[in-house]
Enzyme design. Sequence first.
Site, PDB file in Angstrom:
ATOM      1  N   CYS A 125      28.626  17.933 123.368  1.00  0.00           N
ATOM      2  CA  CYS A 125      27.794  19.127 123.460  1.00  0.00           C
ATOM      3  C   CYS A 125      26.592  18.776 124.327  1.00  0.00           C
ATOM      4  CB  CYS A 125      27.341  19.574 122.078  1.00  0.00           C
ATOM      5  SG  CYS A 125      26.170  20.950 122.180  1.00  0.00           S
ATOM      6  N   HIS A 157      32.734   6.418 132.176  1.00  0.00           N
ATOM      7  CA  HIS A 157      32.730   7.862 132.426  1.00  0.00           C
ATOM      8  C   HIS A 157      33.260   8.648 131.233  1.00  0.00           C
ATOM      9  CE1 HIS A 157      32.629   7.023 137.057  1.00  0.00           C
ATOM     10  NE2 HIS A 157      31.461   6.857 136.482  1.00  0.00           N
ATOM     11  N   ARG A 185      44.760  18.555 132.590  1.00  0.00           N
ATOM     12  CA  ARG A 185      44.754  17.099 132.798  1.00  0.00           C
ATOM     13  C   ARG A 185      45.013  16.355 131.486  1.00  0.00           C
ATOM     14  NH1 ARG A 185      39.459  15.604 135.298  1.00  0.00           N
ATOM     15  NH2 ARG A 185      40.306  13.522 135.034  1.00  0.00           N
ATOM     16  N   GLU A 226      44.310  -0.010 149.626  1.00  0.00           N
ATOM     17  CA  GLU A 226      43.471   0.454 150.735  1.00  0.00           C
ATOM     18  C   GLU A 226      42.154  -0.317 150.780  1.00  0.00           C
ATOM     19  OE1 GLU A 226      44.376   3.158 152.671  1.00  0.00           O
ATOM     20  OE2 GLU A 226      46.177   3.630 151.469  1.00  0.00           O
ATOM     21  N   GLN A 258      36.283   3.090 134.639  1.00  0.00           N
ATOM     22  CA  GLN A 258      35.758   4.415 134.985  1.00  0.00           C
ATOM     23  C   GLN A 258      36.743   5.480 134.512  1.00  0.00           C
ATOM     24  OE1 GLN A 258      34.205   4.402 139.342  1.00  0.00           O
ATOM     25  NE2 GLN A 258      35.506   2.617 139.175  1.00  0.00           N
ATOM     26  N   ASN A 259      37.902   5.039 134.041  1.00  0.00           N
ATOM     27  CA  ASN A 259      38.944   6.003 133.688  1.00  0.00           C
ATOM     28  C   ASN A 259      38.674   6.650 132.335  1.00  0.00           C
ATOM     29  OD1 ASN A 259      40.026   5.146 136.032  1.00  0.00           O
ATOM     30  ND2 ASN A 259      41.672   3.940 135.132  1.00  0.00           N
TER      31      ASN A 259
HETATM   32  C1  BJW Z   1      45.466   2.000 143.757  1.00  0.00           C
HETATM   33  C2  BJW Z   1      46.761   2.377 143.459  1.00  0.00           C
HETATM   34  C3  BJW Z   1      47.537   1.437 142.767  1.00  0.00           C
HETATM   35  C4  BJW Z   1      45.876   4.027 144.472  1.00  0.00           C
HETATM   36  N1  BJW Z   1      47.017   0.258 142.431  1.00  0.00           N
HETATM   37  N2  BJW Z   1      44.973   0.826 143.419  1.00  0.00           N
HETATM   38  C5  BJW Z   1      24.481   9.862 147.278  1.00  0.00           C
HETATM   39  C6  BJW Z   1      24.490   8.483 147.327  1.00  0.00           C
HETATM   40  C7  BJW Z   1      24.714   7.744 146.166  1.00  0.00           C
HETATM   41  C8  BJW Z   1      24.933   8.372 144.947  1.00  0.00           C
HETATM   42  C9  BJW Z   1      24.925   9.731 144.915  1.00  0.00           C
HETATM   43  C10 BJW Z   1      24.701  10.462 146.059  1.00  0.00           C
HETATM   44  N3  BJW Z   1      24.760  11.781 145.728  1.00  0.00           N
HETATM   45  C11 BJW Z   1      25.039  11.887 144.397  1.00  0.00           C
HETATM   46  C12 BJW Z   1      25.124  10.650 143.887  1.00  0.00           C
HETATM   47  C13 BJW Z   1      25.393  10.288 142.492  1.00  0.00           C
HETATM   48  C14 BJW Z   1      26.865  10.457 142.141  1.00  0.00           C
HETATM   49  C15 BJW Z   1      27.738   9.758 143.183  1.00  0.00           C
HETATM   50  O1  BJW Z   1      27.947   8.564 143.143  1.00  0.00           O
HETATM   51  N4  BJW Z   1      28.262  10.510 144.141  1.00  0.00           N
HETATM   52  C16 BJW Z   1      29.038   9.932 145.249  1.00  0.00           C
HETATM   53  C17 BJW Z   1      30.454  10.481 145.204  1.00  0.00           C
HETATM   54  C18 BJW Z   1      28.324  10.244 146.520  1.00  0.00           C
HETATM   55  N5  BJW Z   1      27.022   9.851 140.857  1.00  0.00           N
HETATM   56  C19 BJW Z   1      26.755  10.496 139.733  1.00  0.00           C
HETATM   57  O2  BJW Z   1      26.423  11.668 139.724  1.00  0.00           O
HETATM   58  C20 BJW Z   1      26.870   9.697 138.458  1.00  0.00           C
HETATM   59  N6  BJW Z   1      25.702   9.848 137.698  1.00  0.00           N
HETATM   60  C21 BJW Z   1      24.525   9.407 138.138  1.00  0.00           C
HETATM   61  O3  BJW Z   1      24.396   8.834 139.211  1.00  0.00           O
HETATM   62  O4  BJW Z   1      23.483   9.654 137.269  1.00  0.00           O
HETATM   63  C22 BJW Z   1      22.161   9.442 137.752  1.00  0.00           C
HETATM   64  C23 BJW Z   1      21.747  10.749 138.378  1.00  0.00           C
HETATM   65  C24 BJW Z   1      21.308  11.757 137.557  1.00  0.00           C
HETATM   66  C25 BJW Z   1      20.895  12.947 138.132  1.00  0.00           C
HETATM   67  C26 BJW Z   1      20.974  13.147 139.518  1.00  0.00           C
HETATM   68  C27 BJW Z   1      21.466  12.122 140.332  1.00  0.00           C
HETATM   69  C28 BJW Z   1      21.853  10.909 139.751  1.00  0.00           C
HETATM   70  C29 BJW Z   1      28.011  10.230 137.605  1.00  0.00           C
HETATM   71  C30 BJW Z   1      29.319  10.036 138.251  1.00  0.00           C
HETATM   72  C31 BJW Z   1      30.410  10.671 137.414  1.00  0.00           C
HETATM   73  C32 BJW Z   1      31.765  10.601 138.090  1.00  0.00           C
HETATM   74  N7  BJW Z   1      32.636  11.483 137.430  1.00  0.00           N
HETATM   75  C33 BJW Z   1      34.039  11.488 137.816  1.00  0.00           C
HETATM   76  C34 BJW Z   1      34.752  12.586 137.012  1.00  0.00           C
HETATM   77  C35 BJW Z   1      34.893  12.140 135.553  1.00  0.00           C
HETATM   78  C36 BJW Z   1      35.366  13.234 134.697  1.00  0.00           C
HETATM   79  C37 BJW Z   1      36.761  13.622 134.981  1.00  0.00           C
HETATM   80  O5  BJW Z   1      37.678  12.794 134.903  1.00  0.00           O
HETATM   81  O6  BJW Z   1      36.948  14.782 135.305  1.00  0.00           O
HETATM   82  O7  BJW Z   1      34.624  10.210 137.551  1.00  0.00           O
HETATM   83  S1  BJW Z   1      34.300  11.723 139.554  1.00  0.00           S
HETATM   84  C38 BJW Z   1      35.661  10.619 139.666  1.00  0.00           C
HETATM   85  O8  BJW Z   1      35.282   9.509 140.517  1.00  0.00           O
HETATM   86  C39 BJW Z   1      35.862  10.044 138.259  1.00  0.00           C
HETATM   87  C40 BJW Z   1      36.115   8.599 138.562  1.00  0.00           C
HETATM   88  O9  BJW Z   1      35.889   7.800 137.424  1.00  0.00           O
HETATM   89  C41 BJW Z   1      35.195   8.322 139.715  1.00  0.00           C
HETATM   90  C42 BJW Z   1      35.602   7.131 140.535  1.00  0.00           C
HETATM   91  O10 BJW Z   1      36.830   7.336 141.154  1.00  0.00           O
HETATM   92  P1  BJW Z   1      37.871   6.135 141.255  1.00  0.00           P
HETATM   93  O11 BJW Z   1      38.289   5.715 139.915  1.00  0.00           O
HETATM   94  O12 BJW Z   1      37.343   5.110 142.160  1.00  0.00           O
HETATM   95  O13 BJW Z   1      39.135   6.887 141.872  1.00  0.00           O
HETATM   96  P2  BJW Z   1      39.410   7.291 143.408  1.00  0.00           P
HETATM   97  O14 BJW Z   1      40.412   8.369 143.376  1.00  0.00           O
HETATM   98  O15 BJW Z   1      38.172   7.537 144.157  1.00  0.00           O
HETATM   99  O16 BJW Z   1      40.052   5.965 144.026  1.00  0.00           O
HETATM  100  C43 BJW Z   1      41.323   5.502 143.626  1.00  0.00           C
HETATM  101  C44 BJW Z   1      41.565   4.172 144.313  1.00  0.00           C
HETATM  102  O17 BJW Z   1      42.778   3.634 143.820  1.00  0.00           O
HETATM  103  C45 BJW Z   1      41.724   4.286 145.843  1.00  0.00           C
HETATM  104  O18 BJW Z   1      40.892   3.304 146.469  1.00  0.00           O
HETATM  105  C46 BJW Z   1      43.208   3.950 146.083  1.00  0.00           C
HETATM  106  O19 BJW Z   1      43.427   3.241 147.294  1.00  0.00           O
HETATM  107  C47 BJW Z   1      43.507   3.080 144.898  1.00  0.00           C
HETATM  108  N8  BJW Z   1      44.900   3.072 144.453  1.00  0.00           N
HETATM  109  N9  BJW Z   1      46.983   3.648 143.974  1.00  0.00           N
HETATM  110  C48 BJW Z   1      45.722  -0.008 142.801  1.00  0.00           C
HETATM  111  N10 BJW Z   1      48.835   1.726 142.460  1.00  0.00           N
HETATM  112 ZN    ZN Z   2      25.381  21.032 120.012  1.00  0.00          ZN
END
Ligand code: BJW
Ligand code: ZN
Length: 264
Positions: A123, A115, A66, A239, A97-98
């Site tokens: 680490c 993020h 990536r 969307e 979030q990017n």
């Molecule tokens: C366009 C377009 C164009 C297309 N123009 N638009 C149950 C309920 C609630 C919460 C939780 C749960 N179970 C677990 C959780 C917590 C969890 C969470 O939220 N999970 C849900 C998925 C259910 N969250 C976490 O774990 C977070 N930490 C946390 O809560 O800490 C407290 C905690 C501690 C211990 C235990 C529990 C809680 C951390 C979240 C980290 C997210 N990480 C990622 C990966 C990052 C690293 C990497 O890059 O590899 O972050 S996941 C991924 O999703 C990435 C993104 O930043 C994030 C959000 O995604 P995003 O940006 O919205 O992208 P998409 O693909 O989802 O959407 C794209 C959109 O663009 C779409 O809508 C399209 O329509 C649109 N689009 N083309 C405009 N041209």
């Molecule tokens: Zn270390």
Amino acid sequence: MKGIVEVLKRAGKVGVLTGAGISAESGIPTFRGKDGLWNRFDPTELATYEAFLRNPKLVWKWYLWRMHLISKARPNPGHYAVAEMENLFPGFLLITQNVDGLHRLAGSKKFVELHGNIFQGKCRSCGRLYLEEEFSSLWPFSSRGFLSSITEEELKEKVFSEVDKGNLPECLTCKSIVGPGVVWFGESLPEEALERAFSFASESDVFFSVGTSALVQPAASIPLLAKRSGAVLVEVNPEETPISPYCDFVFRGSASEVLPQIVS
Ligand code: BJW
Ligand code: ZN
């Protein structure tokens, strides 16, 4: 379009939350949806600390793949429009979030990365964070310049084979294997960035949610906090999302088309 332009003329504080959709037209895949990364790859095998402890080589190869893709990407008109917004309002904050760093390349200065950043190192054993330059000295394979200079074949033949041999970044403080500087599922977000984001959202006059599915917490709650605190809420996304019903203005188009029209 006219309505939001009138609202913005009177706005003092404007906040913007961006997600993967804004970088889609720069060639970086989103996470969810038809062509999303999570359709092809299992997040529990790649984007958790447990997965990294089980198989750091696999996780690093996926991130290097990536990083290689991102190193070749350029900002698009959506990123430039967001950077321009900084100059238009007395108060402004971009909350992204990017992890791709494209907002900074487009010229944004007032931003927080909720993020993390894919070119940094983190680490998880001792908590040491390596900023981009320091991390690329520690482990030259992570260098943006190096990655952008090689082909995908070279990445696989030369870099992945080194990773397979155990050439991984070692923490200077505690000797553990350093991971990518991103926030995985189950991990806390950087505290200062999150506090700035919540605080700015609660004081915004207008708040934009751009290119995010608004499914991942706590980021997804930020636009709703802004709305509850009195902001005009605007969504730019082709969307519908869970926050769409709460928005005052909805633009069902791509960020690179809609945002330049709003700032022009
Ligand atoms: C366009 C377009 C164009 C297309 N123009 N638009 C149950 C309920 C609630 C919460 C939780 C749960 N179970 C677990 C959780 C917590 C969890 C969470 O939220 N999970 C849900 C998925 C259910 N969250 C976490 O774990 C977070 N930490 C946390 O809560 O800490 C407290 C905690 C501690 C211990 C235990 C529990 C809680 C951390 C979240 C980290 C997210 N990480 C990622 C990966 C990052 C690293 C990497 O890059 O590899 O972050 S996941 C991924 O999703 C990435 C993104 O930043 C994030 C959000 O995604 P995003 O940006 O919205 O992208 P998409 O693909 O989802 O959407 C794209 C959109 O663009 C779409 O809508 C399209 O329509 C649109 N689009 N083309 C405009 N041209
Ligand atoms: Zn270390």
